[in-house]
Design an enzyme around this catalytic site. Sequence first.
Site, PDB file in Angstrom:
ATOM      1  N   GLU A   1       0.746  -1.091   0.171  1.00  0.00           N
ATOM      2  CA  GLU A   1       0.005  -0.051  -0.107  1.00  0.00           C
ATOM      3  C   GLU A   1       0.891   1.139  -0.084  1.00  0.00           C
ATOM      4  OE1 GLU A   1      -3.025   0.125  -0.505  1.00  0.00           O
ATOM      5  OE2 GLU A   1      -3.521  -2.133  -0.377  1.00  0.00           O
TER       6      GLU A   1
ATOM      7  N   CYS B   1      -2.531   8.356   3.725  1.00  0.00           N
ATOM      8  CA  CYS B   1      -2.498   8.037   2.408  1.00  0.00           C
ATOM      9  C   CYS B   1      -4.168   8.030   1.847  1.00  0.00           C
ATOM     10  CB  CYS B   1      -2.125   6.421   2.107  1.00  0.00           C
ATOM     11  SG  CYS B   1      -3.200   5.310   3.229  1.00  0.00           S
TER      12      CYS B   1
END
Length: 489
Positions: free
Chosen positions: A255, A289
């Site tokens: 990720e 994020c």
Amino acid sequence: MEKGGDMADTLHKNYIGGAWRAGVDTTDNRNPSDLGDSLGAFAQADAAQTREAIDAARHAQPAWAQAGLEARYTALLAIGTELMARAEALGRELSREEGKPLAEGKGEVYRAGQFFHYYAAEVHRQIGDVADSVRPGIEVLAQREPVGVVGVISPWNFPIATAAWKIAPALAFGNAVVWKPANLVPASAWYFAEIVSRQNLPAGVFNLVMGRGSEVGDTLVSAPDIDAITFTGSVETGRRVGLRAMQNLTRVQMEMGSKNPLVVLDDADLDTAVQCAFVGGYSGSGQKCTASSRLIVADGIHDRFVEALSERLAAARVGHALDPSTAIGPVVDAGQLQSDLDWIETARREGAEIAVGGSVASADTEGYFLQPTLFTGTRNDMRINQEEMFGPMASVIRVSDAHEALQVANDTRFGLTAGIVTESLSAANHFRRQARFGCTMVNLPTAGTDYHVPFGGRGESSYGPREQGQYAREFYTQVKTSYVRIGEP
């Protein structure tokens, strides 16, 4: 604000092979809200100690896989229960170390406990499939088995929650873990590891190896006897992780960054839009994020939205993470602060206007404080709208309608989260279906996901199977198909 007590004078060691071990060096951990506040000294491992942790995990993993469902269930349940029970105290230490406001720190620790409770229950749901063969007298069984030894590399912005959603499923499915936390946040990792260390796990099933990426991280991702690597961090580091791991055909899940859009249409409720933009873009100082750093706003509501969000940002208190009145804490360290200031200068050079913020914020203590900043008059092709900034900053992009908004939202090499604020069900559903992102939000902030459903993105945001929920088993297990001749009765 309070400082650390006795723990500030203690050497916090790595946990390798079931024992606490000093490293080859130490690092001093400073509070970004108050540089005079030390959280203590933390051991730094080298490549040799990392190898010892990998060897210990390799040796211990078969015993853990064979320990039985109840042993795994009991251990994960106990870890989750203690994390939730100690959420206030550990959340305080997390906020002291990482800089997110206290309420967010407590919430993160509690959420980590929920991950462990969820995967404790998943232990009992490991059910395979049985099929008849195309050949008479033969049955086929498909069962999931542990992948083996999992290397966990977790980021600094969610030092306990991200680690939990990787470590909990790894242990639940019978794997051993070698964990390298981000070196900026060793205290959160150490407190977490101390809880895990008190469970009845075979020595070596869980290992904490704190240290520099050039030593610990490189050793971990290059090791031929690591079966899987799960990584959360930057795109640049992710590329290096993937390339090194693939030399050994190691399974990889990553990720990485994103550039998440929040679309605000003309019919949006203004209060909802401002709340979504503030929480999504500025909570945690924008160091997420999932942060919505591109605010794509339709003509009809643009001016009112910019005015209302600017007022909200100007009124937000920037200060010490442990101050209950703080809305936005510091960024994590001096390097991140300088990076954010550089992005502000880039925005100015690109022709963006600064509606609010744009400079270092004053506070009662010496720390890494930045004013929440809003750029207006921006275009989607500007660097500030194409690259992840990772600070309390967002850009407004003006569009004519929902059609243009969708085009702009999708014009990115990333694809993690996207949101829309609208009262139109058809517009919301069209956006949800057409937005090229792994997670879409309707009348909600882009930051904020549940622990029992899949999480991940597209493009340069993610690589490999999804994290969280039942989807995590695709990464942490491998399928074995068995054929059995049953014979005649």
